[in-house]
Enzyme design. Sequence first.
Site, PDB file in Angstrom:
ATOM      1  N   ARG A 187      -4.831   7.826  -8.562  1.00  7.94           N
ATOM      2  CA  ARG A 187      -6.084   8.196  -8.383  1.00  7.94           C
ATOM      3  C   ARG A 187      -7.035   6.877  -8.147  1.00  7.94           C
ATOM      4  O   ARG A 187      -6.946   5.933  -9.062  1.00  7.94           O
ATOM      5  CB  ARG A 187      -6.992   9.042  -9.579  1.00  7.94           C
ATOM      6  N   LYS A 227       5.025   1.551   0.250  1.00 13.59           N
ATOM      7  CA  LYS A 227       6.363   1.861  -0.182  1.00 13.59           C
ATOM      8  C   LYS A 227       7.308   1.065   0.685  1.00 13.59           C
ATOM      9  O   LYS A 227       7.497   1.136   2.017  1.00 13.59           O
ATOM     10  CB  LYS A 227       6.600   3.299   0.019  1.00 13.59           C
ATOM     11  N   ARG A 272      13.669  12.111  -1.431  1.00  9.49           N
ATOM     12  CA  ARG A 272      13.554  13.118  -2.591  1.00  9.49           C
ATOM     13  C   ARG A 272      13.006  14.379  -2.278  1.00  9.49           C
ATOM     14  O   ARG A 272      12.253  14.149  -1.077  1.00  9.49           O
ATOM     15  CB  ARG A 272      12.676  12.411  -3.623  1.00  9.49           C
TER      16      ARG A 272
END
Length: 270
Positions: free
Chosen positions: A269, A132, A68
């Site tokens: 976060r 990921k 992306r």
Amino acid sequence: MTQLHSIQAPLDSQQIAHYLGDALHQLRHFEVFGEIDSTNDWALQQCIDNRPLPVACCAEAQRHGRGRRGRFWASPRSSNIYLSLAWPFRRPLAELGSLALVAGISVARTLSAYGVLAKLKWPNDVLVEGGKIAGVLIESRIRLGRASEMIIGVGLNVAMPVAEGRLIDQRWTDLLSVYSGEQGLERNRLVAELLYHMMDHCRIFDEQGFAAFRSEWDRLDLCRGRVVEVRQDDKCWIGEARGIDDQGALVVQTEQGERAFNAAEVNLRI
Ligand code: BTN
């Protein structure tokens, strides 16, 4: 055979066809490449050349694997899965934004059969144990009055070589690192299983829309209830992720009130 040996066994269209069984007949064409620039480019070209859809391809390696936002996608040879499916959709264009989320669910389902619990980070990252493991790249060819031709590209890390992994600028993992089952990992089988879920989900999504996947997304949503940082262009918002709306946009409770984001970069976060 060691796990790595069975993973590195060559991709083979006949074996993939065997594992796909009857599901293969949904495709008008399926191709396996030794090396290609990008499987998404190939699928897009099939649309431009007006080839009958759906079509799909996978490759041992990509010269210019794309992620992306113009990022590169590490695509070393004989290690991972690089798979693209071009599918024609009749649903209104406005609803197709949530297709990326559906593709993430297809990957999560594939992994769950191996006992691997994946989480989905909006819009299209698949994570396991915080790293990921897969990414989804959706591209399209839209023409007025015609079915929307959507390209769904999936990169799934199976056994990323260390040297290539060093080039990746985010926390990543691969199936080999998180899999603890007995069954041998075979890319031909994985391609077939992933493609099976992708095609099944495309059909259901076109018939019923995102509503059919909503509860599964909510269960797999990594961000929901956590504080996220959302970047869009040069602006940044911080707030609690509240899940997604009916269009698949990310809903965040910011200090300025609730906002829905259609396209943005999201960071958790800690
Ligand atoms: C991302 O997370 O940034 C999306 C990565 C998508 C990578 C896949 S690999 C198969 C297909 N071909 C490409 O060039 N990209 C997608």
